[in-house]
Scaffold this motif. Structure first.
Motif, PDB file in Angstrom:
ATOM      1  N   LEU A 308       0.830  -1.208   0.000  1.00 30.61           N
ATOM      2  CA  LEU A 308       0.000   0.000   0.000  1.00 30.61           C
ATOM      3  C   LEU A 308       0.865   1.258   0.000  1.00 30.61           C
ATOM      4  O   LEU A 308       0.518   2.259  -0.645  1.00 30.61           O
ATOM      5  CB  LEU A 308      -0.930  -0.001   1.215  1.00 30.61           C
ATOM      6  N   ARG A 309       1.991   1.220   0.693  1.00 24.51           N
ATOM      7  CA  ARG A 309       2.913   2.356   0.657  1.00 24.51           C
ATOM      8  C   ARG A 309       3.484   2.535  -0.745  1.00 24.51           C
ATOM      9  O   ARG A 309       3.610   3.661  -1.245  1.00 24.51           O
ATOM     10  CB  ARG A 309       4.050   2.157   1.664  1.00 24.51           C
ATOM     11  N   TYR A 310       3.829   1.440  -1.386  1.00 24.67           N
ATOM     12  CA  TYR A 310       4.390   1.498  -2.744  1.00 24.67           C
ATOM     13  C   TYR A 310       3.393   2.129  -3.713  1.00 24.67           C
ATOM     14  O   TYR A 310       3.773   2.884  -4.617  1.00 24.67           O
ATOM     15  CB  TYR A 310       4.765   0.090  -3.204  1.00 24.67           C
ATOM     16  N   GLU A 311       2.110   1.860  -3.507  1.00 24.45           N
ATOM     17  CA  GLU A 311       1.069   2.398  -4.389  1.00 24.45           C
ATOM     18  C   GLU A 311       0.623   3.797  -3.967  1.00 24.45           C
ATOM     19  O   GLU A 311      -0.266   4.379  -4.597  1.00 24.45           O
ATOM     20  CB  GLU A 311      -0.136   1.446  -4.413  1.00 24.45           C
ATOM     21  N   GLY A 312       1.209   4.341  -2.901  1.00 24.45           N
ATOM     22  CA  GLY A 312       0.867   5.697  -2.471  1.00 24.45           C
ATOM     23  C   GLY A 312      -0.450   5.813  -1.759  1.00 24.45           C
ATOM     24  O   GLY A 312      -1.016   6.905  -1.651  1.00 24.45           O
ATOM     25  N   VAL A 313      -0.954   4.708  -1.218  1.00 26.57           N
ATOM     26  CA  VAL A 313      -2.252   4.718  -0.549  1.00 26.57           C
ATOM     27  C   VAL A 313      -2.108   5.101   0.922  1.00 26.57           C
ATOM     28  O   VAL A 313      -2.965   5.782   1.488  1.00 26.57           O
ATOM     29  CB  VAL A 313      -2.926   3.336  -0.679  1.00 26.57           C
ATOM     30  N   VAL A 314      -1.021   4.647   1.550  1.00 25.84           N
ATOM     31  CA  VAL A 314      -0.769   4.969   2.950  1.00 25.84           C
ATOM     32  C   VAL A 314       0.705   5.319   3.104  1.00 25.84           C
ATOM     33  O   VAL A 314       1.537   5.053   2.230  1.00 25.84           O
ATOM     34  CB  VAL A 314      -1.107   3.784   3.893  1.00 25.84           C
TER      35      VAL A 314
END
Length: 337
Positions: A308-314
């Motif tokens: 999720l961090r990699y996708e910029g979500v969190v």
């Protein structure tokens, strides 16, 4: 400076100027002396914050101080209401909250406030019921990470959260800890102790500075008997908590990604994110808390959060969670079952 911040600053300054004047006229008693004058209602730490912190205090903290100083509660209620309303208007018009974080490439600032359509136990009470309830207990301050209650301890007071945030956790006999939910201002905690006499079913820990109203069980039961609408408010509150627990149970059949995303959506939905598709919301929760909330292992939670961090979500650290894209989280929670 525009009109809203000017009005907020003036109203707050007027409130504290009048409070300072009242304090001096009473002979400038120490905060410990004032705390004693309030009886069991306020700690000296709370009195210090009311007198010295240049922010809008809660009315449940300000009123006993005014009475102890032999002031006019009605006069100060008007001053407090003006300061509170002006402060809220300024925040709404200029989106400059106490806790704000940039979201998206433009680095916009987002307000982090409790949702206006959220109905805590306190929200459902009338002003008269809130006043009567306030008179039954004592306000106590808690430091960050301090425990308000420990799972399994003998029946203690009912707790109404006045300011700050707490987390409620429960441990299994095997030692596995589950994060049940977050407690936010207005929430009634541990009401089951008054209703059933059973030990605390969860551990309650402050996530930052917290003020809570502690109400003896017998007084709370009498309050419910004397105020039928409050009994209905409690029934609705417990029903909502049961529905939320059931919803979490139904998600246990989903993938780890779905469970983590759905849990993060639940957290985000407790707050007003100003209607934007993306918003920066910072919560004092680490990955171990998220894993406990979702019922997954820490290793699995770390793997999901990394994606999720990699996708910029969190964005997250060991002890902080930043939710950046609620819409994306919502879509993920609904499509990866």
């Amino acid at each position: 400076m525009s009109d809203a911040p000017q009005a907020a600053s003036l109203a707050l300054a007027t409130l504290h100027d009048q409070l300072d004047l009242l304090h001096r006229r009473a002979g400038s008693p120490s905060v410990r002396a004032l705390a004693r004058l309030t009886g069991p209602l306020l700690s000296h730490d709370t009195v210090h914050r009311v007198l010295r912190t240049r922010s809008v205090p809660s009315w449940t903290s300000l009123e006993p101080v005014v009475r102890a100083l032999d002031g006019d509660p009605e006069q100060f209620r008007e001053l407090w209401t003006a300061a509170r309303d002006s402060s809220q208007t300024s925040e709404e018009q200029h989106s400059q909250p106490v806790t704000a974080h940039p979201a998206g490439p433009a680095g916009r600032q987002q307000a982090v406030r409790l949702r206006r359509d959220r109905h805590s136990f306190s929200d459902q009470l009338s002003p008269e019921e809130r006043r009567d309830l306030r008179q039954l207990g004592v306000i106590r301050s808690f430091r960050p990470r301090e425990l308000l209650a420990r799972q399994g301890e003998p029946a203690g007071p009912v707790t109404l959260l006045v300011q700050g945030f707490v987390k409620l956790t429960a441990s299994s006999p095997a030692g596995y800890e589950t994060l049940l939910r977050l407690g936010t201002p207005g929430d009634l905690l541990l009401a089951e102790r008054a209703l059933t006499g059973r030990p605390a079913g969860s551990t309650v820990q402050a996530l930052g500075p917290v003020e809570a109203l502690l109400i003896p069980n017998e007084r709370f039961r009498t309050f419910l008997a004397d105020h039928p609408p409050a009994s209905m408010a409690l029934a609705r509150t417990l029903s909502d908590e049961l529905a939320a627990a059931n919803a979490r149970r139904t998600r246990e059949a989903g993938t780890a990604m779905a469970r983590v995303c759905a849990a993060l959506v639940d957290l985000a939905d407790s707050f007003d994110l100003s209607g934007d598709d993306t918003a920066g919301l910072l919560l004092p929760l680490g990955q171990s808390d998220i894993a406990a909330l979702c019922g997954v292992s820490l290793r699995t939670c770390s793997r999901v959060m990394e994606q999720l961090r990699y996708e910029g979500v969190v964005g997250s650290t060991r002890s902080r969670l930043r939710i950046l894209d609620v819409v994306r989280l919502r879509n993920l929670s609904a499509t990866v079952w």
